[in-house]
Write a protein that holds these residues in place. Structure first.
Motif, PDB file in Angstrom:
ATOM      1  N   LEU A   1     -10.687   6.239   7.260  1.00 47.02           N
ATOM      2  CA  LEU A   1      -9.364   5.957   7.735  1.00 47.02           C
ATOM      3  C   LEU A   1      -9.030   4.432   7.902  1.00 47.02           C
ATOM      4  CD1 LEU A   1      -8.798   7.966  10.944  1.00 47.02           C
ATOM      5  CD2 LEU A   1      -7.624   8.255   8.703  1.00 47.02           C
ATOM      6  N   ASP A   2      -8.124   3.779   7.099  1.00 45.04           N
ATOM      7  CA  ASP A   2      -7.776   2.352   6.755  1.00 45.04           C
ATOM      8  C   ASP A   2      -7.016   1.971   8.154  1.00 45.04           C
ATOM      9  OD1 ASP A   2      -7.443  -0.125   6.126  1.00 45.04           O
ATOM     10  OD2 ASP A   2      -6.289   0.214   4.289  1.00 45.04           O
ATOM     11  N   THR A   3      -7.669   1.457   9.147  1.00 44.43           N
ATOM     12  CA  THR A   3      -6.887   0.858  10.228  1.00 44.43           C
ATOM     13  C   THR A   3      -7.148  -0.496  10.490  1.00 44.43           C
ATOM     14  OG1 THR A   3      -9.015   1.657  11.716  1.00 44.43           O
ATOM     15  CG2 THR A   3      -7.026   3.102  11.626  1.00 44.43           C
ATOM     16  N   ARG A   4      -7.317  -1.087   9.561  1.00 46.60           N
ATOM     17  CA  ARG A   4      -7.444  -2.487   9.489  1.00 46.60           C
ATOM     18  C   ARG A   4      -6.450  -3.371  10.094  1.00 46.60           C
ATOM     19  NH1 ARG A   4      -7.450  -4.320   4.162  1.00 46.60           N
ATOM     20  NH2 ARG A   4      -6.483  -2.500   3.474  1.00 46.60           N
TER      21      ARG A   4
ATOM     22  N   ALA B   1      -4.660   7.913  15.015  1.00 39.74           N
ATOM     23  CA  ALA B   1      -4.983   8.261  13.444  1.00 39.74           C
ATOM     24  C   ALA B   1      -6.206   9.184  13.474  1.00 39.74           C
ATOM     25  CB  ALA B   1      -5.312   7.203  12.855  1.00 39.74           C
ATOM     26  N   GLU B   2      -7.122   9.088  14.387  1.00 40.67           N
ATOM     27  CA  GLU B   2      -8.252  10.020  14.427  1.00 40.67           C
ATOM     28  C   GLU B   2      -7.597  11.360  15.087  1.00 40.67           C
ATOM     29  OE1 GLU B   2     -10.980   8.168  16.950  1.00 40.67           O
ATOM     30  OE2 GLU B   2     -11.840   6.758  15.442  1.00 40.67           O
ATOM     31  N   GLU B   3      -6.779  11.623  15.944  1.00 39.17           N
ATOM     32  CA  GLU B   3      -6.127  12.468  16.448  1.00 39.17           C
ATOM     33  C   GLU B   3      -5.592  13.472  15.137  1.00 39.17           C
ATOM     34  OE1 GLU B   3      -3.804  11.682  19.616  1.00 39.17           O
ATOM     35  OE2 GLU B   3      -5.580  11.220  21.139  1.00 39.17           O
ATOM     36  N   ARG B   4      -4.675  12.430  14.548  1.00 39.87           N
ATOM     37  CA  ARG B   4      -4.255  13.212  13.304  1.00 39.87           C
ATOM     38  C   ARG B   4      -5.049  13.833  12.224  1.00 39.87           C
ATOM     39  NH1 ARG B   4       0.007   8.311  12.892  1.00 39.87           N
ATOM     40  NH2 ARG B   4       1.576   8.969  14.568  1.00 39.87           N
ATOM     41  N   LEU B   5      -6.175  13.062  11.972  1.00 42.23           N
ATOM     42  CA  LEU B   5      -7.111  13.638  11.175  1.00 42.23           C
ATOM     43  C   LEU B   5      -7.938  14.790  11.448  1.00 42.23           C
ATOM     44  CD1 LEU B   5      -8.806  13.064   8.594  1.00 42.23           C
ATOM     45  CD2 LEU B   5     -10.366  11.583   9.846  1.00 42.23           C
ATOM     46  N   TYR B   6      -7.923  14.756  12.981  1.00 40.65           N
ATOM     47  CA  TYR B   6      -8.673  16.210  13.641  1.00 40.65           C
ATOM     48  C   TYR B   6      -7.645  17.240  13.498  1.00 40.65           C
ATOM     49  CZ  TYR B   6     -11.811  13.009  16.097  1.00 40.65           C
ATOM     50  OH  TYR B   6     -12.643  11.735  16.409  1.00 40.65           O
TER      51      TYR B   6
ATOM     52  N   LYS C   1       0.198   7.378   5.968  1.00 40.10           N
ATOM     53  CA  LYS C   1       0.141   8.821   5.111  1.00 40.10           C
ATOM     54  C   LYS C   1      -0.048  10.106   6.068  1.00 40.10           C
ATOM     55  CE  LYS C   1      -1.341   6.348   0.828  1.00 40.10           C
ATOM     56  NZ  LYS C   1      -2.174   6.264  -0.151  1.00 40.10           N
ATOM     57  N   LEU C   2      -0.900   9.877   7.002  1.00 40.84           N
ATOM     58  CA  LEU C   2      -1.156  10.889   7.880  1.00 40.84           C
ATOM     59  C   LEU C   2      -0.004  11.312   8.704  1.00 40.84           C
ATOM     60  CD1 LEU C   2      -4.834  10.478   9.168  1.00 40.84           C
ATOM     61  CD2 LEU C   2      -3.996  12.158   7.881  1.00 40.84           C
ATOM     62  N   ARG C   3       0.739  10.142   9.108  1.00 42.09           N
ATOM     63  CA  ARG C   3       1.767  10.665   9.750  1.00 42.09           C
ATOM     64  C   ARG C   3       3.080  11.254   8.937  1.00 42.09           C
ATOM     65  NH1 ARG C   3       6.312   7.202  11.616  1.00 42.09           N
ATOM     66  NH2 ARG C   3       5.510   5.549  10.613  1.00 42.09           N
ATOM     67  N   GLU C   4       3.252  10.906   7.755  1.00 40.99           N
ATOM     68  CA  GLU C   4       4.390  11.159   7.097  1.00 40.99           C
ATOM     69  C   GLU C   4       4.236  12.192   6.072  1.00 40.99           C
ATOM     70  OE1 GLU C   4       5.873   7.343   5.227  1.00 40.99           O
ATOM     71  OE2 GLU C   4       6.473   6.606   7.162  1.00 40.99           O
ATOM     72  N   ALA C   5       2.934  12.444   5.694  1.00 36.13           N
ATOM     73  CA  ALA C   5       2.913  13.333   4.694  1.00 36.13           C
ATOM     74  C   ALA C   5       1.403  13.984   4.935  1.00 36.13           C
ATOM     75  CB  ALA C   5       2.580  12.593   3.288  1.00 36.13           C
ATOM     76  N   MET C   6       1.201  14.813   6.139  1.00 33.92           N
ATOM     77  CA  MET C   6       0.114  15.296   6.376  1.00 33.92           C
ATOM     78  C   MET C   6      -0.421  16.426   5.487  1.00 33.92           C
ATOM     79  SD  MET C   6      -1.561  17.184   9.771  1.00 33.92           S
ATOM     80  CE  MET C   6      -1.300  15.595  10.820  1.00 33.92           C
TER      81      MET C   6
ATOM     82  N   SER D   1       5.874   4.041  15.090  1.00 35.60           N
ATOM     83  CA  SER D   1       5.529   3.236  14.154  1.00 35.60           C
ATOM     84  C   SER D   1       3.899   3.034  13.935  1.00 35.60           C
ATOM     85  CB  SER D   1       5.903   1.818  14.465  1.00 35.60           C
ATOM     86  OG  SER D   1       5.607   0.732  13.533  1.00 35.60           O
ATOM     87  N   GLU D   2       3.726   2.222  12.990  1.00 34.11           N
ATOM     88  CA  GLU D   2       2.008   2.144  12.715  1.00 34.11           C
ATOM     89  C   GLU D   2       1.683   0.884  13.218  1.00 34.11           C
ATOM     90  OE1 GLU D   2       0.267   4.579  12.004  1.00 34.11           O
ATOM     91  OE2 GLU D   2       1.887   6.153  11.671  1.00 34.11           O
ATOM     92  N   PRO D   3       0.502   0.549  13.726  1.00 31.21           N
ATOM     93  CA  PRO D   3      -0.102  -0.667  14.220  1.00 31.21           C
ATOM     94  C   PRO D   3       0.014  -1.738  12.916  1.00 31.21           C
ATOM     95  CG  PRO D   3      -1.552   0.942  14.611  1.00 31.21           C
ATOM     96  CD  PRO D   3      -0.731   1.683  13.751  1.00 31.21           C
ATOM     97  N   ALA D   4      -0.236  -1.544  12.015  1.00 23.78           N
ATOM     98  CA  ALA D   4      -0.054  -2.427  10.617  1.00 23.78           C
ATOM     99  C   ALA D   4       1.267  -3.033  10.626  1.00 23.78           C
ATOM    100  CB  ALA D   4      -0.638  -1.829   9.432  1.00 23.78           C
TER     101      ALA D   4
END
Length: 365
Positions: free
Chosen positions: A279-282, A233-238, A332-337, A198-201
């Motif tokens: 990254l929007d991690t608000r 999220a940062e790891e996925r961006l890397y 979006k990074l998790r589901e559609a990288m 899941s995502e934090p939000a």
């Protein structure tokens, strides 16, 4: 003996002993299912006498062997108990032969065990099965079954191990509602994010809807959850940059005008191309619209969010200076990288077609 004779849809004979019943759906049956198979209430009662081959597992639910129920049998029995039709409808409408779970679904720690959470004991070690039902159901918790009533519409269940299970976020909220230890809560929440379930939000939104954010054990755990979510999220961006062959950016930097004010931080920046990724991690606010939710005006909801307003103002300043800002969400990074990598690549390739950006000072964040 009759109890050794297999049950046939056309014959009121009794099921075989347990070593012939490999499927849990044949080892745990409701009274309605037994009746539909031709087994009368009197026959059922006789089989459940002391020393008999069956036992009364829950009200209206029977275990067709004399030994202790397994975790799967308790789970199946809990759903049969919670999913049976209300008494009023049973009086007027005959129960179908396949009467089963109705709208009931597993939630809480039992659901998390089915979702594969390592921080939750397996089904056989759990002393309680939480079952989510519509808020209008008049049904009591009994024995090992804890009835949880939905305060709004039921979520759409997922099918795991052949049974309906609440989504991770709802199962987490129901599990957390029964926990008072901050470490236990934190372990559950952070595993949901670190394991990619899941995502934090989405988790925070469900906790807010359940009115759990004010609990001391939950408040501290949410901070750890958001920190873990940003790290993931940062790891996925890397990984996206590396796996899709994008140019290496400057990571986690602050931007500012020479001798001027700070413009804010970005997660990745390509200075030669004037492209930034943020990254929007608000943390979501209570009542904030969920990404992708049907209906509502997303723009209007965000306009009322101070965090979103600050982000939008920063993005506007950067774009006025010629910087393209690509906004990505953890979901979006998790589901559609692949798709997000294409968005970033397109922004990088379009740099030559834009006016040169203002010179900016880049500092470590």
């Amino acid at each position: 003996m009759t109890q050794n004779t297999p049950l046939s849809p056309l014959s009121p004979r009794l099921p075989r002993p347990p070593h012939h019943l490999q499927d849990v759906t044949h080892r745990v049956l409701s009274a309605a299912q037994l009746r539909a198979r031709g087994v009368s209430a009197a026959q059922t009662s006789a089989q459940c006498l002391p020393g008999g081959p069956w036992q009364h597992l829950l009200p209206g639910v029977y275990l067709l062997h004399p030994g202790p129920p397994s975790g799967q049998e308790r789970l199946h029995g809990a759903l049969l108990y919670a999913g049976r039709p209300p008494v009023s409808s049973r009086r007027t409408v005959p129960a179908p032969a396949d009467a089963g779970f109705g709208e009931a679904m597993v939630t809480g720690r039992a659901a998390l065990a089915l979702h594969g959470f390592a921080t939750v004991p397996d089904l056989g070690a759990l002393h309680r099965v939480d079952v989510l039902v519509p808020r209008t159901r008049r049904l009591r918790s009994t024995r090992f079954v804890e009835v949880v009533r939905a305060t709004a519409a039921l979520p759409v269940p997922v099918r795991l191990a052949g049974v309906p299970v609440a989504p991770v976020e709802r199962a987490l909220a129901d599990a957390v509602a029964g926990l008072g230890d901050a470490e236990d809560v934190s372990r559950l929440l952070t595993e949901a994010v670190r394991a990619g379930r899941s995502e934090p939000a989405a988790v925070v939104r469900e906790l807010s809807a359940a009115k759990l954010l004010g609990r001391p054990a939950v408040a501290g755990a949410v901070e750890a959850l958001l920190a873990a979510g940003r790290a993931v999220a940062e790891e996925r961006l890397y990984a996206m940059v590396r796996e899709h062959g994008l140019p290496e950016p400057l990571w986690n930097v602050e931007l500012r005008l020479p001798g001027g004010p700070e413009l804010g931080g970005v997660d990745a920046y390509w200075p030669d191309l004037a492209v930034a990724v943020e990254l929007d991690t608000r943390a979501p606010r209570s009542g904030a619209p969920e990404e992708g939710r049907r209906g509502g005006n997303r723009g209007a909801g965000r306009a009322e969010d101070p965090q979103w307003s600050a982000y939008a103002a920063r993005r506007d300043r950067l774009e006025r200076l010629g910087v393209t800002v690509v906004h990505l969400t953890p979901r979006k990074l998790r589901e559609a990288m692949d798709q997000q990598a294409t968005v970033v690549r397109t922004a990088l390739m379009a740099a030559d077609d834009r006016e040169p950006a203002a010179y900016l000072v880049v500092l470590p964040r």
